[in-house]
Design an enzyme around this catalytic site. Structure first.
Site, PDB file in Angstrom:
ATOM      1  N   LYS A 132       0.815  -1.205   0.112  1.00 54.47           N
ATOM      2  CA  LYS A 132      -0.053   0.009   0.057  1.00 54.47           C
ATOM      3  C   LYS A 132       0.979   1.346   0.146  1.00 54.47           C
ATOM      4  O   LYS A 132       2.044   1.226   0.277  1.00 54.47           O
ATOM      5  CB  LYS A 132      -0.918  -0.159   1.194  1.00 54.47           C
ATOM      6  CG  LYS A 132      -0.284  -0.213   2.693  1.00 54.47           C
ATOM      7  CD  LYS A 132      -1.027  -0.614   3.631  1.00 54.47           C
ATOM      8  CE  LYS A 132      -0.409  -0.670   5.086  1.00 54.47           C
ATOM      9  NZ  LYS A 132      -1.251  -1.476   6.106  1.00 54.47           N
TER      10      LYS A 132
ATOM     11  N   ARG B 202     -10.843  -1.298  14.865  1.00 55.76           N
ATOM     12  CA  ARG B 202     -10.763  -0.293  13.438  1.00 55.76           C
ATOM     13  C   ARG B 202     -11.688  -1.001  12.408  1.00 55.76           C
ATOM     14  O   ARG B 202     -12.875  -0.809  12.379  1.00 55.76           O
ATOM     15  CB  ARG B 202      -9.512  -0.380  12.952  1.00 55.76           C
ATOM     16  CG  ARG B 202      -9.009   1.162  12.193  1.00 55.76           C
ATOM     17  CD  ARG B 202      -7.692   1.123  11.817  1.00 55.76           C
ATOM     18  NE  ARG B 202      -7.031  -0.113  11.401  1.00 55.76           N
ATOM     19  CZ  ARG B 202      -5.743  -0.278  10.765  1.00 55.76           C
ATOM     20  NH1 ARG B 202      -4.903   0.964  11.144  1.00 55.76           N
ATOM     21  NH2 ARG B 202      -5.379  -1.302  10.318  1.00 55.76           N
TER      22      ARG B 202
ATOM     23  N   TYR C 167      16.115  29.443   9.313  1.00 55.96           N
ATOM     24  CA  TYR C 167      15.182  30.133   9.787  1.00 55.96           C
ATOM     25  C   TYR C 167      15.091  29.942  11.251  1.00 55.96           C
ATOM     26  O   TYR C 167      15.419  29.012  11.663  1.00 55.96           O
ATOM     27  CB  TYR C 167      13.730  29.545   9.171  1.00 55.96           C
ATOM     28  CG  TYR C 167      13.569  29.615   7.662  1.00 55.96           C
ATOM     29  CD1 TYR C 167      13.453  31.291   7.066  1.00 55.96           C
ATOM     30  CD2 TYR C 167      13.509  28.733   6.877  1.00 55.96           C
ATOM     31  CE1 TYR C 167      13.132  31.489   5.903  1.00 55.96           C
ATOM     32  CE2 TYR C 167      13.391  29.061   5.258  1.00 55.96           C
ATOM     33  CZ  TYR C 167      13.097  30.307   4.980  1.00 55.96           C
ATOM     34  OH  TYR C 167      12.971  30.560   3.730  1.00 55.96           O
TER      35      TYR C 167
ATOM     36  N   MET D 201      12.357  24.255   3.172  1.00 54.72           N
ATOM     37  CA  MET D 201      11.663  23.523   2.122  1.00 54.72           C
ATOM     38  C   MET D 201      12.407  22.694   1.251  1.00 54.72           C
ATOM     39  O   MET D 201      12.125  21.450   0.997  1.00 54.72           O
ATOM     40  CB  MET D 201      10.784  24.629   1.220  1.00 54.72           C
ATOM     41  CG  MET D 201       9.551  23.792   0.102  1.00 54.72           C
ATOM     42  SD  MET D 201       8.693  25.013  -0.614  1.00 54.72           S
ATOM     43  CE  MET D 201       7.609  25.702   0.375  1.00 54.72           C
TER      44      MET D 201
HETATM   45  C1  PLP Z   1      -0.418  -2.322   6.630  1.00 53.42           C
HETATM   46  C2  PLP Z   1      -0.789  -3.738   7.115  1.00 53.42           C
HETATM   47  C3  PLP Z   1      -0.074  -4.697   7.175  1.00 53.42           C
HETATM   48  C4  PLP Z   1       1.385  -4.503   7.063  1.00 53.42           C
HETATM   49  O1  PLP Z   1       1.865  -3.864   8.560  1.00 53.42           O
HETATM   50  P1  PLP Z   1       3.437  -3.744   8.626  1.00 53.42           P
HETATM   51  O2  PLP Z   1       3.595  -3.459   9.999  1.00 53.42           O
HETATM   52  O3  PLP Z   1       3.948  -2.731   7.879  1.00 53.42           O
HETATM   53  O4  PLP Z   1       3.990  -5.229   8.413  1.00 53.42           O
HETATM   54  C5  PLP Z   1      -0.456  -5.946   7.403  1.00 53.42           C
HETATM   55  N1  PLP Z   1      -1.807  -6.119   7.459  1.00 53.42           N
HETATM   56  C6  PLP Z   1      -2.887  -5.021   7.215  1.00 53.42           C
HETATM   57  C7  PLP Z   1      -4.376  -5.283   7.326  1.00 53.42           C
HETATM   58  C8  PLP Z   1      -2.140  -3.883   7.004  1.00 53.42           C
HETATM   59  O5  PLP Z   1      -3.012  -2.804   6.775  1.00 53.42           O
END
Ligand code: PLP
Length: 373
Positions: free
Chosen positions: A43, A140, A264, A318
Site C-alpha cells: 500500500k 478499526r 530560519y 523546504m
Molecule cells: C499495513 C498492513 C500490514 C503490514 O503492516 P507492517 O507493520 O508494515 O508489517 C498488514 N496487514 C494489514 C491489514 C495492513 O493494513
C-alpha cells in the site's frame, strides 16, 4: 547522481531502490515463516518505494496486498499474474465487476460489504476469495466475534471461498492492551470448527510472535528494511536491508564564526568557527521538518577518505537542510550525502523527528526522482 531514472538532468536528490534488498528481505520472511504464504504489503506506493520497484524486487512473493483497485489494475497491466488482496475490500458495489475481472481477493470487514456480496452472488457471478476480517480488539475494521460466525456462514452459503483474518494492535510492544495473545485467543475461539485458511501476522508478529503465523503472513515494513517499532535497535540483528537509499549532494558551504546562527529562526548557534554544508533536500522532498539538531546525515569526503556521520544544524527548510561538516574536513560542493539508507537507518532519522520510519518512507515526495537498481 544528478541524472534521474528517466535520464533527465535535475537537482542532485535521488531515491535509489535496491531490488536485491527487496529479495533479501523477502527471503528473511520465508525463513521466519516457512510454512506460510506471503502477502507482500505494498500500500501507499509500496511504502513510498514505487510499484515498479516492488514488482521487480518482490516477484517471488505469493501475492501483493494493497488498498486501491487502480493499483491492482496497474499490477495486472504490468504482468503480475499471482494473487492480489484488496486490504479494505471494496468501497462501493460498483467496484465488484472490476475486482472480479482482475481476479482480486477481497477483505470483507463490514455489513455493507456483506450485503453487496450477497446481492452480487444472486446475480450469478463466479465466487471471490474472501478474507473475512475479525475485530479482535483493535476496533478499526472488522466484525466483532459475536457477529463473525453469522457473517461467515452467510458468505459461505453464497459460494465464496472463505479465509479468516485479523490484525494486531500491539505486535510491536509488550504488555500493551489488547495483547497479541488475547487477540489470537479470541480469533481461534471464534473460528473454531470453521473451514478456511487464516491470516494474522504483520511484520512485528512475524519477527516477534511466531505463534501467530497462520497460512498467510502480511509483512509490510520489514520488506523495506525498516522497523515495526520505529526503533532501529529492535531490528539491528534481524538481518534486514534498507531498500531505499535517499541521496543528495552538498550544493554550497558556509564558513561560520563563533556566534553565527543558521537558517530560519536561527535555531542553531555556532559555538566555534565551523564549516556548514548546504544539502539539496528539504521538507518538500519528504525530509521531516521536525528533525532536531543532531539528526545524523552521512557525508562523503570528496578527497576519498571515506566519509562520516554529520549532525544536522538548524531548521530544515523546504528545499534545503544544513549540516555541521566538522567531521568531514574534505567535504566540498558535490560531495555525496546520504539522508537515509545503509549508513543512516531511516528509523534513526524518524526517531530524531518524533515519528516512525513508515511515515518518512511513505512521504518521499513525487518530485524526488527514483532509480531502480
Ligand atoms: C499495513 C498492513 C500490514 C503490514 O503492516 P507492517 O507493520 O508494515 O508489517 C498488514 N496487514 C494489514 C491489514 C495492513 O493494513
Amino acid at each position: 547522481m544528478g541524472a534521474s531514472a528517466s535520464g533527465l538532468i535535475n537537482r542532485p536528490i535521488l531515491a535509489s531502490i535496491h531490488t536485491q534488498a527487496f529479495q533479501h528481505n523477502l527471503n528473511r520472511v520465508r525463513e521466519l515463516a516457512p510454512e506460510s504464504k506471503i502477502w507482500a504489503v505494498i500500500k501507499a506506493r509500496a511504502y513510498g518505494h514505487c510499484f515498479d520497484a516492488a514488482l521487480k524486487g518482490l516477484t517471488a512473493t505469493d501475492g501483493f496486498a494493497l488498498l486501491d483497485i487502480q493499483d491492482a489494475v496497474w499490477l495486472r497491466e504490468h504482468g503480475w499474474q499471482g494473487r492480489i488482496l484488496l486490504l479494505e475490500g471494496f468501497f462501493h458495489e460498483n467496484e465488484l465487476d472490476l475486482a472480479q475481472e482482475l481476479h482480486c481477493d477481497l477483505v470483507v470487514h463490514c455489513d455493507a460489504q456483506l450485503e453487496w456480496l450477497e446481492h452480487y452472488a444472486e446475480k450469478g457471478h463466479s465466487p471471490f476469495n474472501l478474507f473475512l476480517k475479525m475485530n479482535t480488539g483493535m476496533n478499526r475494521l472488522g466484525f466483532k466475534p459475536s457477529a463473525y460466525r453469522t457473517a461467515f456462514h452467510r458468505l459461505h452459503a453464497c459460494g465464496y471461498r472463505m479465509h479468516h483474518m485479523t490484525h494486531f494492535a500491539n505486535a510491536d510492544q509488550i504488555g500493551q492492551q489488547p495483547t497479541v495473545d488475547s487477540q489470537v485467543e479470541l480469533f481461534n475461539q471464534t473460528i473454531d470448527g470453521l473451514e478456511g485458511p487464516t491470516s494474522l501476522a504483520n511484520s512485528a508478529a512475524i519477527l516477534w510472535h511466531r505463534n501467530t503465523l497462520g497460512d498467510w503472513v502480511r509483512p509490510g515494513i520489514m520488506l523495506y528494511g525498516a522497523s515495526p517499532t520505529g526503533l532501529f535497535s529492535d531490528i539491528e540483528h534481524a538481518h534486514l536491508q534498507a531498500v531505499m537509499q535517499l541521496h543528495s549532494e552538498i550544493i554550497d558551504i558556509q564558513e561560520l564564526e563563533k556566534g553565527d546562527r543558521i537558517g530560519y529562526g536561527g535555531r542553531y548557534e555556532a559555538a566555534e568557527p565551523m564549516r556548514v554544508g548546504i544539502v539539496a533536500c528539504g521538507y518538500a522532498d519528504g525530509y521531516p521538518r521536525h528533525a532536531k539538531d543532531g539528526t545524523p546525515v552521512w557525508v562523503g569526503d570528496a578527497i576519498g577518505n571515506g566519509g562520516a556521520i554529520c549532525p544536522i544544524v538548524g531548521r530544515v527548510s523546504m528545499d534545503m537542510l544544513t549540516v555541521d561538516l566538522r567531521n568531514v574536513p574534505g567535504a566540498k560542493i558535490g560531495s555525496v550525502v546520504e539522508l537515509w539508507g545503509d549508513r543512516v537507518p531511516v528509523d534513526v532519522v524518524a526517531q530524531s523527528s518524533d515519528t516512525i520510519g513508515y511515515e518518512l518512507l511513505c512521504a518521499v515526495a513525487p518530485r524526488v526522482p527514483v532509480a531502480i537498481k
